[in-house]
Design an enzyme around this catalytic site. Structure first.
Site, short mmCIF file in Angstrom:
data_model
loop_
_atom_site.label_atom_id
_atom_site.label_comp_id
_atom_site.label_asym_id
_atom_site.label_seq_id
_atom_site.Cartn_x
_atom_site.Cartn_y
_atom_site.Cartn_z
N CYS A 295 5.91 3.81 -7.12
CA CYS A 295 6.50 4.20 -6.44
C CYS A 295 7.08 2.88 -5.31
O CYS A 295 6.40 2.35 -4.68
CB CYS A 295 6.61 5.21 -5.22
N GLU A 296 8.45 2.15 -5.10
CA GLU A 296 8.23 1.21 -4.77
C GLU A 296 8.57 1.41 -2.83
O GLU A 296 8.86 0.30 -2.24
CB GLU A 296 9.56 0.52 -5.08
N HIS A 297 8.65 2.94 -2.60
CA HIS A 297 8.47 3.20 -1.37
C HIS A 297 7.52 3.42 -0.47
O HIS A 297 7.29 2.87 0.28
CB HIS A 297 9.41 4.52 -0.92
N HIS A 298 6.23 3.68 -1.24
CA HIS A 298 5.13 4.15 -0.74
C HIS A 298 4.25 2.87 -1.07
O HIS A 298 2.55 3.60 -0.97
CB HIS A 298 4.85 5.44 -0.39
N HIS B 75 4.71 12.48 -8.28
CA HIS B 75 4.75 11.48 -7.74
C HIS B 75 3.95 11.29 -6.57
O HIS B 75 3.93 12.74 -5.57
CB HIS B 75 6.11 11.15 -7.15
N GLN C 149 12.13 5.98 -10.46
CA GLN C 149 12.03 6.86 -12.18
C GLN C 149 13.24 6.44 -12.07
O GLN C 149 13.78 6.88 -13.41
CB GLN C 149 11.98 8.15 -11.56
N CYS D 4 3.81 10.33 -4.10
CA CYS D 4 3.89 10.10 -2.49
C CYS D 4 4.73 11.21 -1.69
O CYS D 4 5.27 11.50 -0.91
CB CYS D 4 5.36 9.47 -2.31
#
Length: 187
Positions: free
Chosen positions: A75-78, A144, A116, A146
């Site tokens: 995940c590019e956020h976490h 996920h 995704q 995250c």
């Protein structure tokens, strides 16, 4: 390997209050760096290199499906993993793509920092561009970390995304055939 990446991991350990000199962590910055580079090696690949000319003339104009392609991404956020499977279909127009190339294209895009929704579209667009297919369909279902390990902590949640191009978008019959064949339709 980037010479500064292990130092960054060492700094992270220090910020977390850990002692990077203790026995269990001595090589962790180097190992974590190697792991991250492996998990993100999709940045070093191109679709052209993966396909490598594996397009073959064919009179087949019926749906080709590769389903249950395992995928692992971050995940590019976490920077936490999401794990799932992709189902990919296309309708050839004079040429078919080497079977393993579909899974390799999925892997190339999955091995990048992702969400995704974008991953699903990148796979579909790429296969459309390479094959010139009459249509491409991609469905991804993933869990996920995250959302499971932090935040809302929902252990049984699964995210589903789909992209339908060409005949799969334009024809509900074609779309339903695909969804039935991958076991995703409700009739």
């Amino acid at each position: 390997m980037s010479s500064s990446l292990p130092q960054h991991y060492r700094d992270i350990l220090l910020e977390l209050g850990e002692n990077p000199e203790r026995e269990g962590l001595l090589d962790t910055p180097k190992r974590a760096s190697k792991a991250m580079q492996y998990l993100c090696h999709g940045y070093t690949q191109t679709v052209e290199e993966i396909v490598n000319g594996a397009l073959f003339a064919s009179d087949n104009d019926e749906m080709v499906i590769v389903q249950n392609i395992e995928l692992y991404s971050l995940c590019e956020h976490h920077l936490l993993p999401f794990i799932g499977k992709a189902h990919v279909a296309y309708i050839p127009t004079g040429k078919v793509l080497g079977l393993s190339k579909i899974a390799r294209i999925v892997d190339m895009f999955a091995r990048r920092l992702q969400i995704q929704e974008n991953l699903t579209k990148q796979i579909a667009d790429s296969i459309q561009q390479v094959t010139g297919a009459a249509g491409v369909a991609v469905v991804i279902e993933a869990q996920h970390m995250c959302m499971m390990m932090r935040g809302v902590e929902k252990q049984n949640s699964t995210m589903n995304t789909s992209v339908m191009l060409g005949a799969f978008r334009e024809s509900s019959t074609t779309r339903m055939e695909f969804l039935q064949l991958i076991g995703r339709s409700r009739t």
